[in-house]
Each structure stands twice: as C-alpha cells, then as structure tokens.
Enzyme design. Structure first.
Site, PDB file in Angstrom:
ATOM      1  N   ASP A 128      -2.483   3.540  -1.723  1.00 33.26           N
ATOM      2  CA  ASP A 128      -1.569   3.793  -0.624  1.00 33.26           C
ATOM      3  C   ASP A 128      -1.436   5.317  -0.493  1.00 33.26           C
ATOM      4  O   ASP A 128      -1.952   6.086  -1.310  1.00 33.26           O
ATOM      5  CB  ASP A 128      -0.224   3.084  -0.824  1.00 33.26           C
ATOM      6  CG  ASP A 128       0.463   2.846   0.520  1.00 33.26           C
ATOM      7  OD1 ASP A 128       0.105   3.523   1.498  1.00 33.26           O
ATOM      8  OD2 ASP A 128       1.360   1.991   0.600  1.00 33.26           O
TER       9      ASP A 128
HETATM   10  C1  BGC Z   1       2.195   2.506   3.862  1.00 41.98           C
HETATM   11  C2  BGC Z   1       0.945   1.726   4.131  1.00 41.98           C
HETATM   12  C3  BGC Z   1       0.145   2.394   5.208  1.00 41.98           C
HETATM   13  C4  BGC Z   1      -0.152   3.822   4.794  1.00 41.98           C
HETATM   14  C5  BGC Z   1      -1.012   4.579   5.784  1.00 41.98           C
HETATM   15  C6  BGC Z   1       1.933   3.984   3.657  1.00 41.98           C
HETATM   16  O1  BGC Z   1       3.100   4.712   3.621  1.00 41.98           O
HETATM   17  O2  BGC Z   1       2.838   1.971   2.730  1.00 41.98           O
HETATM   18  O3  BGC Z   1       1.267   0.416   4.478  1.00 41.98           O
HETATM   19  O4  BGC Z   1      -1.026   1.676   5.468  1.00 41.98           O
HETATM   20  O5  BGC Z   1       1.069   4.500   4.632  1.00 41.98           O
HETATM   21  O6  BGC Z   1      -0.330   4.930   6.910  1.00 41.98           O
END
Ligand code: BGC
Length: 733
Positions: free
Chosen positions: A283
């Site tokens: 993530d």
């Molecule tokens: C979120 C993810 C997301 C990623 C990219 C993160 O903060 O938890 O779900 O895909 O950001 O934007």
C-alpha cells in the site's frame, strides 16, 4: 505460460533479444529478458511512483520521475491519468535500454468517468450479475483512458461501521463478500488481460484491514487464526481463485507482524498455499512505514524484510530503489528472490499485451466512444435503483402517486453533485451528476426547496422557511446523513449517528401533518433512532453516482420497486459496535428476560436494522420449507422453499439461506449465510427456490486453519432477512 507465441516481430521491434526461431514460449521470453537485465533494471521493475498530487498520502519519493522512467528505474506509475499523459510516460519508458513498458494503475473504486454507486451500496443490491456488469464498465472506461490496472476490488470484511472504509467493501458477510469479490474480479479482468476493454484487478487490503481495533483507521489488527480463516480470509481467497492478477498488502499489522512484511500472509498463505501467480504491491508508502511500526530499524531493513516476506512491488516509498542493490551484494536478500518478484511483474506486463504494443490502451477514438457513453450511464441508473434500501414504509406512504404535484425538498445534500458522487470518485465528471433536486425538476414537479440545516455545522437554519415549504407541498422529502467525504479512507468516526439537529428537523417537519419521507445519504451504516420513529418512510440511498437523482425518483414513484437489502448491520447505538448477525451463542446466550447473560445493562443488544433486511412495495410469503437428499456426491442435500408474491406489484426478493452447525469441535456462529438467490415475481406468483448444500455450506476452519466438515445436526434457515427466518433440521451422517 506455455502457450507458444510468435514474438519475433515484437522482440526485434524492441531490440531485446536475439531469437533463432520464429516462435518462443512466453516463459522463455521472460527468462531471456531477465537474463539481460542489470541489477538496477531489475530493481526498477519493483518500483511504483505517484504522479501529481498527494492523493492518499505524502509523495515521499523525491526523485525526478520522468528521468527515472527513461533510465528503466520505474516499473509502474500510479495517478497518471488521461491518454495523453500515459502515452507520454510510456514513450519515456521506451527510451530505456530494454524498452520495458510501464503499467499504469489508479484507484477506480466506483466508476472512472461515469460514477456508479459506492461499493457498499452496490452490495446492497445482492445482484451479482449487475455487480459484475458495473465492474466491467469500470474497467472498460479505465482501459479506454489508458489505464491497465485498477486498485480494486476492496474485499475487506468489516463488522465496524466506525471504520470509514466500509464504503469501499461489500459489508460484513464472508460468504456474500466472496461472491461479490468473484463478480468484481470477473467484471474487471474478463477472460483475457490482453483485451483492451479489461484491466488487472488488485485485491486489497491483504489482510484483515477491515478489523482495525476500535474502528480506528490504519490501526492494528489482532485476531485468532480461526477467526481470520472463517470470517476475514474467505473473500481474499475467493478473489484469488477467481483469477485476480494482483494483491495489495494492508497498512495494518496482523498478529503482530505488519502485513507488508508478513511472511505468513504473503509467502506462505498467498503464494505457496493458494498458488497465487500474480504480484503483490504494497500500500501507499507501507514499506517505509515498517519503520513507524517499529518492525524495521530503517528503510534498508524495511526493504529486506518486505521483499523477503514476498512483497513484490513497492508503492511510492523508495526503500527498494535505494537499498536493494546493497542488500543483494551483502547477501541479505537473495538475487533469486528479486528475480522471482521481477518475473511476476514482467509476466503481467506480457499478459496485458504491453510488450506487443505498449500504447494499446491509448486509443483516442475508443476513449471518445466509451467514456460517459449512454450505455454505461444506463448501467449506472439500473445499479443505483437496485442499491436503494427501503427501511421504513409506514401505512404504505410509498410509492408516491401522480397525485403528488408539489414536493418540499429539504437538505443541501439533495442538490450536491459533489456529495452524490460518493467518497472515491476522483476522475468522475461531477458536472454530469443528476442530483435529486435536478431529477425532481425534470419530472415537472413544483419543488419547494429549503436547506433545513447547515451542511457544515449541522445546525437547523431558518426553521420557519423549512416548515412553510412543507406546509405548501403535498409531500416532504428530507435528505439527511453525512457528507460524502465523511466516509472512505481517513474517515473513521467515534460516532456514526446522524447529527442531532438533522434528526430533530424531521420531528419538526412531521408536526406539519404532511407525510415525511427521509432519504438517508451515507457511506456507512448510520444511527438515526429519532428519524426511525418519526418519519413515515425511510430510504437508505447511500451515494449513488451519476444517476442518483433519477434512481431515487424511480424508487419514490415506484417505477422501480425497491429490492435491496442491507449488506451490513445498522446499529441502534454506537456502543454496540462491533455488531454483526453471525455472533456466537456464548456460555450465557443473550436473553431479554434473564440477567447475567451476554447483554448490556443500559441498552438493547438488538440492532436498528439487521443484515439482509430491506422492504419492498410488495410482500413475500415463505412456505413449504423442505430438505431433500442431494443428487450428486458433492451435494449433501437440497433445501427448497416456496416463495409467493403476496402483494399487488411485481417485485424482486432476495431469498437467503443461513446454516447453523449445532455442535462442532470449535464454537460456531448462531447462523451463517450460505446461499442467496434474487428472484422476480408477478403479483400472486409463487416460485420454488432450491439451495444445494455442499461442503462449503457445512464446513469451517479449525484453529490450525484446516477445513473441516463434521457429521451431526445442522439447522437450515430460509427467509428474506437474517432476523426473519423459517427453519428445518438436517443430519449429516
Ligand atoms: C489506500 C489504497 C489505495 C492506495 C493508492 C492507499 O492509501 O489504502 O487502497 O489503493 O492508497 O491510492
């Protein structure tokens, strides 16, 4: 992988490798490519950076991105949008020595240009075909605008509505969540990643992200393996079995090890046990965050721990980029481990067809034809209608009739294009969103609008004007709830109640004597006991996207007879959370009559509305519940029930099957959903619905995560809501 393909053209075209023959297997292609890559080039494939803006976190990667792409030091970009920009970046990638194309990823959570209902709302439809269809359109619009990877579906199960991200999931139930996960993966990926109408899906957030302690965003997750295996794991596993190409590791720690460096989750469970062949992306910044978890000493240690645990691609932070080379030279990470990660990423690039044509997703004519097309908007309307849950309908005040000529419309949420789009709709064309206000005007009604309350402070404003609007209208529609950005990421709450003055406004309006219909707009289960008591009708309309207003009108006037059911329990009090239908008996089962039982001294244990609940403008009767012997060795029995439409309108019912294992070698829930069927019936019509009882309906995971089916007695329960079921027993020999 063994498919023989003719690659001479593309290989020569890229100048990558020399091949003697006209044909080469895909596997050889990747192996040959890997052999030619330097350590830096391999490490580059594992790097993913964001472009423009901070989106879901700070852009910690202080690097010249365009330059790095040209040098082959980046394998994927996120947050690059639009064909022009994607084309520009891809051209830069083709200037690198080996001309390896980039993958472009984005959070397309409920629609790309056309906006669909938020995922939790879609889940309320219990309409798997429709859920697959909107996922297909999400992918189609994304691919038409240059993307080849979307960060979804989120398949995290949650029993805690304080956690804002419940809006992105399918609710609380692992069986239903698994079916939704499969439908979304199938819709997003189709049968072939190389098809330019599909993109790669990314299952997130692995694992257990939906169970943060106290509902607090990004908080720790701690649960027994038995709990994980039975309730939280099935959706991820179902999505992998459905062929999901990629997985995102979760921010949280899981049993004391951060998911991003969790060898048990990534290497052992996902890759070895489940045989997952795709790649795992972290993530946003979560590799570097291993240092904040105090699980890694520094960024270098974080890089080693993550890659060794099976984390293939690093999103945004630069631990791999900066330290992997050193780590390999020092023998702290094996080059074989790096190669394995690179191979997984290159294989997906190949499956997407990017080596053959890196610009295959950048076709302006296709983009113009697909984005915002009437066909996709129509799907958004159909999905929105199917997502609205009718919670109250006292004296059948709904549906409205043609007698209604004037409407008092109260509440700024009813005319807010921004809110109607929902929490995660960055690329949506908000100017094209039809609000409830727009839709009522388009119907040619007299609309007497008043704000009723202030959208920021939630205090009532100009009550006299609001009441006057009600008095001069045939009916009162009140939009209440939360703003769209009050659910979603970073939107955890300690109190999920609808603000007090919004609720009191409904009571004031009720005093005018006019019928009051309340539209609850929200991205999570919310609490509104005063409204529940006072309003004549209540619809949960969530955030419905591009066609929100039209869908709400169609349901209000009965053009569409509501069929949705709650995919998540709506608590009556915030102190009941976590609350879910599949609780366990305990040694002192909850009893309203006895003290010293599993209950509270100051409040009921009953939710406001249970899982699976939702009304229709007709009613359905259940009779003739039966268990018949199974017709094949995999089917232990068949449960059948007769469902009758007892009302005056055509309607759809979501028939639900629950199972209780009466006695087992581990404690089991009082009931678990094990089948759903959505059926449509004319007035007076009856249909017999049959559910096959397979191992999946009877089994469970023990504390060592072994799947078991134990002989003995089971109770099968069937009905239209988790709290209104008929039952019959069955013995498995
Ligand atoms: C979120 C993810 C997301 C990623 C990219 C993160 O903060 O938890 O779900 O895909 O950001 O934007």
């Amino acid at each position: 992988m063994k498919r023989i393909i003719t690659l001479l053209f593309c290989l020569c075209g890229f100048g990558i490798i020399n091949v003697a023959s006209q044909t080469v297997t895909e596997e050889d292609f990747i192996s040959n490519l890997l052999k030619q890559m330097t350590l830096d080039e391999k490490i580059g494939q594992l790097a993913q950076y964001t472009y423009r803006g901070n989106f879901t976190g700070p852009d910690g990667a202080n690097i010249p991105k365009e330059e790095y792409v040209k040098q082959g030091k980046i394998g994927s970009m996120l947050n690059v949008t639009g064909i022009k920009e994607i084309h520009r970046f891809q051209e830069l990638a083709l200037q690198s020595r080996l001309r390896i194309p980039l993958i472009f990823g984005l959070d397309v959570i409920h629609g790309y240009r056309t906006c669909f209902p938020i995922p939790l709302a879609e889940a309320a439809s219990f309409d798997l075909a429709m859920i697959e269809e909107t996922a297909r359109y999400n992918a189609m619009e994304s691919a038409a605008d240059g993307l080849n990877w979307i960060f979804g579906p989120m398949v995290d199960i949650s029993w805690d509505a304080r956690w804002g991200r419940v809006m992105e999931g399918a609710g609380e139930d692992p069986y239903y969540g698994s079916r939704v996960a499969e439908a979304r993966v199938k819709g997003i990926q189709g049968n072939n990643l190389a098809d330019t109408a599909t993109v790669m899906a990314c299952i997130k957030h692995f694992a257990g992200y939906g169970a943060p302690t106290a509902g607090k965003e990004y908080n720790s997750v701690d649960m027994s393996l038995g709990q994980f295996a039975n309730f939280y794991m099935p959706t991820y596993h179902a999505a992998i079995k459905a062929g999901a190409a990629t997985v995102m590791s979760a921010f949280n720690d899981f049993n004391n090890i951060p998911s991003t460096a969790n060898d048990f989750l990534l290497n052992r469970l996902l890759k070895q046990q489940w045989g997952f062949k795709g790649f795992v992306v972290s993530d946003y910044n979560s590799v570097e965050e291993l240092v904040n978890h105090r699980y890694a000493y520094d960024k270098k240690d974080a890089a080693a721990k993550a890659l060794n645990a099976g984390l293939d691609m690093e999103m945004v932070s630069t631990c791999y980029l900066t330290y992997l080379k050193e780590l390999i030279q020092e023998g702290k990470v094996k080059e074989k481990t790096l190669d394995n990660a690179v191979r997984r990423i290159l294989e997906k690039k190949q499956e997407l067809g990017l080596f053959e044509d890196p610009f295959r997703y950048c076709n302006p004519a296709r983009s113009a034809k697909i984005l915002n097309s009437p066909e996709i908007r129509n799907a958004s309307l159909r999905m929105a209608e199917r997502s609205i849950v009718l919670l109250e309908n006292k004296q059948s005040v709904l549906p409205l009739t043609s007698q209604v000529k004037s409407v008092a419309l109260i509440g700024g949420l009813s005319k807010s294009q921004n809110d109607m789009a929902g929490a995660w709709a960055a690329t949506t064309d908000r100017s094209k969103i039809i609000t409830l206000y727009d839709a009522l005007l388009q119907k040619g009604l007299e609309v007497n609008y008043a704000d009723g309350y202030d959208l920021k402070s939630n205090r009532m404003t100009d009550l006299q004007k609001t009441l006057q609007a009600a008095r001069t209208s045939d009916i009162v529609l009140v939009a209440v709830g939360e703003r769209a950005n009050q659910s979603g990421e970073k939107a955890a709450k300690v109190d999920i109640s609808i603000p007090e003055e919004q609720q009191r406004l409904v009571s004031e309006l009720k005093k005018t004597g006019k019928p009051v219909v309340v539209l609850v707009m929200c991205g999570r289960p919310v609490i509104f006991n005063e409204i529940k008591e006072k309003a004549d009708a209540v619809l949960c309309t969530w955030w419905l996207g591009s066609e929100a207003g039209n869908a709400i009108c169609n349901v209000l006037w009965g053009t569409y007879n509501p069929s949705a059911k709650l995919p998540m329990t709506f608590p009556a009090h915030v102190g009941q959370i976590p609350i879910y239908y599949q609780y366990k008996s305990t040694g002192r089962p909850t009893s309203l009559k006895q003290t010293y039982t599993a209950s509270y001294i100051d409040y009921s244990t009953e939710p406001a509305y249970p899982f699976g609940y939702g009304l229709s403008y007709t009613t359905f009767g259940y009779s003739d519940l039966n268990v018949l012997p199974g017709k094949s060795p995999d089917i232990h029995a068949e449960v059948s029930v007769k469902v009758t439409n007892q009302g005056q309108r055509t309607g759809e019912e979501i028939v639900q099957l629950y199972v209780q294992d009466k006695v087992a070698s581990v404690t089991r829930p009082i009931k678990e959903l094990k089948g759903i069927q959505k059926i449509q019936m004319e007035p007076g019509e009856s249909k017999t619905v049959t559910f096959p009882i397979t191992n999946e309906a009877l089994g469970f995971y023990d504390n060592e995560m072994n799947y078991k089916v134990e002989p003995g007695e089971f109770i099968f329960m069937v009905g239209g809501s988790s709290n209104n079921l008929q039952q019959i027993t069955f013995t498995l020999k």
